[in-house]
Design an enzyme around this catalytic site. Structure first.
Site, short mmCIF file in Angstrom:
data_model
loop_
_atom_site.label_atom_id
_atom_site.label_comp_id
_atom_site.label_asym_id
_atom_site.label_seq_id
_atom_site.Cartn_x
_atom_site.Cartn_y
_atom_site.Cartn_z
N LYS A 6 -1.59 2.38 2.23
CA LYS A 6 -1.71 2.82 3.63
C LYS A 6 -0.45 2.49 4.42
O LYS A 6 -0.01 3.29 5.26
CB LYS A 6 -2.94 2.18 4.28
CG LYS A 6 -3.08 2.60 5.72
CD LYS A 6 -4.47 2.61 6.25
CE LYS A 6 -4.43 3.17 7.68
NZ LYS A 6 -5.71 3.19 8.33
N THR A 30 -8.79 -1.56 8.26
CA THR A 30 -7.36 -1.69 7.95
C THR A 30 -6.91 -3.07 8.37
O THR A 30 -6.96 -3.42 9.56
CB THR A 30 -6.55 -0.62 8.69
OG1 THR A 30 -6.86 0.64 8.13
CG2 THR A 30 -5.06 -0.88 8.53
N LYS A 50 3.22 -1.56 14.16
CA LYS A 50 2.75 -2.70 13.36
C LYS A 50 2.75 -2.35 11.87
O LYS A 50 3.17 -3.15 11.03
CB LYS A 50 1.34 -3.09 13.81
CG LYS A 50 0.78 -4.34 13.16
CD LYS A 50 -0.70 -4.48 13.51
CE LYS A 50 -1.41 -3.17 13.21
NZ LYS A 50 -2.80 -3.20 12.87
#
Lengths: 291, 291, 291, 291
Positions: A168, A91, A238
């Site tokens: 995502k 990621t 984040k």
């Protein structure tokens, strides 16, 4: 994450070539061997790529990806040539994915971005969800499909490189916002002298029932020491921040997840960055002296 | 809602006394008779109460409750005496419940607040959830337990009168906030050229999977005409408003559901009050010219 | 507030009829006498109204207004008849103003709503601002214009009864939101190790310079004990709440002042309701452990 | 901005060395000559620096700064040596200022960050405010003090490099939040059928009176075509975004300015990026169909 994923791959790929950057080489070898595979333990990332049709990578941070793909001795990129393919399950930020894709294609390789939804448990059970984007032929290839099937329960092809990461971010922002909303509900229930277990049970019986509330809700009453970390708060925040930046680029107002973001920011100020993101409730409590 | 609830009650109470305020008397009689019950159709609310051990009431608005309990000829309160009990399943404001409770107790009756979570479908299937509060002995009585079992899948006893309504407000606020958060996610996905059906499927496979997202998510792409009303937006917003007022009373900040409330308010400004509350996405779209 | 307003009226109305509900009658008499007036101290509100062409009222709470106008012995309303006028300078809810207006008109009197912007200082200096609404002829009458000129620096006629209160709510919401915004700026400056006095001076030199920031900003650094009360936080929050309710009625999203409202609510939870509304900064600090 | 600043500097520095990157050299020469100065028009940034004790720079974008200081032929940095000083009045990101400072010091020069508060009007009238940070001796030097006095009405020394930019971000965030709050107030006033000019006048008479509201408020009623650009909306929003990122780094919740940021983001989505930031009101209107 990489270790159980490799173990699952090993089930159908008896000659898997493996490498890892940490000192847990023994654990990796043990894991893949137990799946009946005689792994080749490569000496470098480049060696893995050069000796494999498709390389699946799973790295924990953008810095790790940068190092393994580009900067360390015999970095992965040096193994790329015509016919070699990379599927990066890490990621990262969109720009990082775009950069790797470009570098791989410049060496005539093929690239697929494939960040996963799901954490350690699903990784072990081969129940990950892959959010793929980039080279559609690579995605559809037998090797990649077999690999994704071994490691996950479902994969998506979402378009050009970057779209996997974008999906995502949308999903994780929703996740973080849902949990902050639950936090507010719990704090209100507490103030009203309602039983939080009752609240959670009512939620579990209705249209809002979801595994995350069932898992995280009970933790929200135990105070800071109860926030055993599954997904660190600073990582959740984040992702919200990055999604907000995408919304900014596209001129979209997201004031609900924006408000959630503010609670997560405050929770970082409370020193909870490394706790589970369920700890977001603590900033809601703190604001009104309820902690 | 009252009709299927009565039909379910009729299954174990063959001599049910019924009354309704609308002109659908025939439908009510047909419903309870089909359950093998020979109902007594009372001529007034007071007659129901005077001829029943326990009276279950289900009324659609505070005004209807006021009329049926207190203001019309032979209102329910006139049937209350020692040994008579009222279980009010309506969704009202806390003050209204407290007032009815007081009036019933002054006439030596017993009162249970029992707002439900669930709409028509669950009512028909006897799958409602009852959020009870008030007289605990009444709640535990065999008659009430039998009645709640016939109509619902689960009931809670939550403490003093008002707590049932409070729990419902907390739950509904969470529901409305979750849906507004989904709306923001959908708008962002659209702006990013991600497929909304893919987004909904990813959500359905993970920790956030919930029946509401599965039901409402697909509607969010069809524009205003698609918002067939299950739960009117203005009702959802009203519950958020009341929960915010409770938070105000207790000095609690709920900025996430507060932000959700603002989208619902704007959606009312767009003329969507009577549409399903999934239409909240339209104000998110409108703010940035995406509608 | 009433005392200095009466003292200013006395300057041009030598036969002022006065009455007050507290036990500070001596102070009231002293104040108006010092202005060269021989006041008639009435024995009841009704006597004031019956003996005056125009009665100015200034009461601190809705309860006080209810009592003085309607409920106590010889309440004001009993003095109203054809030719008698009431100018109520109290700050109430819209419904209260509408109700008084109706009652006065039913007795053939005339009514002007005239809530003020400004606190004790401006009241003493005759520098109040009157937000008038209701009977326009009354507003324009010489007596009322003279009175408003004696007590204030500017008056507005804003339309039908209720509009004065609405304008005050809009203005006070803006005031409370501006101060919460300053609170966030101060907390950020502190976290960045910037000097708060420097910040306030920079603000004072630019396009944002305003008397409130100059007055309240320096207080924001002194902690709870420094919040000497000019305008109680709970009153500021109440006005925001009422304005939000108006926005709700009209289907308008006010997410910025909504977010400010949440900080004020949290500050009430911190026990700061009776402190000056500058104390809102404490909930901003508390949320992230900076207090 | 640079031209009027140079013209003001010319008043006390008769041998000013000037250079500009645009093709408006004639305008620059005319401006400084009219101040009685015989300027030396340098052929490059490096030549300015090499021939001046102190060089004041004013550039419009980070890209321009990068080019002029580091990348173009004879960039400014090549003129730096022991005894040479740079005062950069551009508004940049903190990292950019830190980088320039480092580069200048590596060549034994001295650096002062000095972003300004104020736009063209104040620049022409020598009424800018300088938010200085970096080399304190340079700040206190006679040449710099003389220069700042010629161009501005006030300067601050705020500590290490970066603090000037931080202060500017805090101030501009407050400015943008105040204006979004006004936008909400105006939209509410419109919905309540209150006169917006009356609202603005009431504001101008009280504790919230500020030049920005007086200037921007009247523009908010004229629709999109009225948003003549003084400060582009996208620049205002960018400063809020950067301030929010600082708050993020320090774990601080800024939900009020965060909500304001969401309106600005939506206004960008409405195509108003290049309009004056007063156009933020349009997204508030659009959300509820009031535009």
């Amino acid at each position: 994450m990489g270790l159980p994923m490799a173990a699952n791959l090993a089930k159908s790929f008896p000659n898997l070539v493996v490498w890892n950057r940490s000192d847990k080489k023994d654990a990796l070898e043990a894991a893949v061997q137990s799946a009946g595979c005689k792994p080749v333990y490569a000496s470098s990332p480049a060696e893995v790529v050069a000796n494999s049709e498709v390389t699946f990578s799973m790295l924990s941070t953008p810095e790790a990806v940068k190092s393994v793909f580009f900067e360390q001795d015999n970095a992965a990129i040096h193994g790329v040539s015509e016919g070699k393919s990379i599927v990066d399950c890490s990621t990262l930020q969109i720009e990082d994915m775009v950069q790797t894709d470009k570098a791989v294609r410049e060496k005539n390789g093929a690239f697929l971005e494939a960040p996963v939804s799901g954490s350690k448990g699903p990784a072990e059970q081969g129940q990950l969800i892959f959010l793929c984007a980039g080279d559609e032929n690579l995605y559809k290839s037998e090797t990649v499909q077999t690999g994704l099937d071994l490691m996950g329960k479902r994969s998506f092809f979402l378009g050009p490189v970057g779209n996997g990461t974008k999906m995502k971010l949308v999903v994780n922002t929703l996740m973080a916002t849902m949990l902050a909303a639950l936090g507010e509900g719990v704090v209100l229930a507490e103030a009203l002298d309602l039983s939080v277990p009752d609240l959670l049970e009512v939620l579990s019986l209705g249209a809002m029932n979801n595994p995350m509330y069932a898992l995280k809700g009970p933790k929200m009453k135990y105070g800071v020491k109860g926030y055993e970390t599954n997904f660190p708060l600073e990582h959740a925040q984040k992702d919200v921040r990055f999604a907000q930046a995408l919304a900014d680029d596209h001129g979209i107002s997201m004031s609900v997840s924006g408000a959630a973001n503010e609670w997560y920011k405050a929770a970082k100020g409370l020193g909870l960055s490394r706790k589970d993101f369920a700890a977001v409730i603590e900033s809601i409590r703190a604001a009104s002296g309820k902690s």
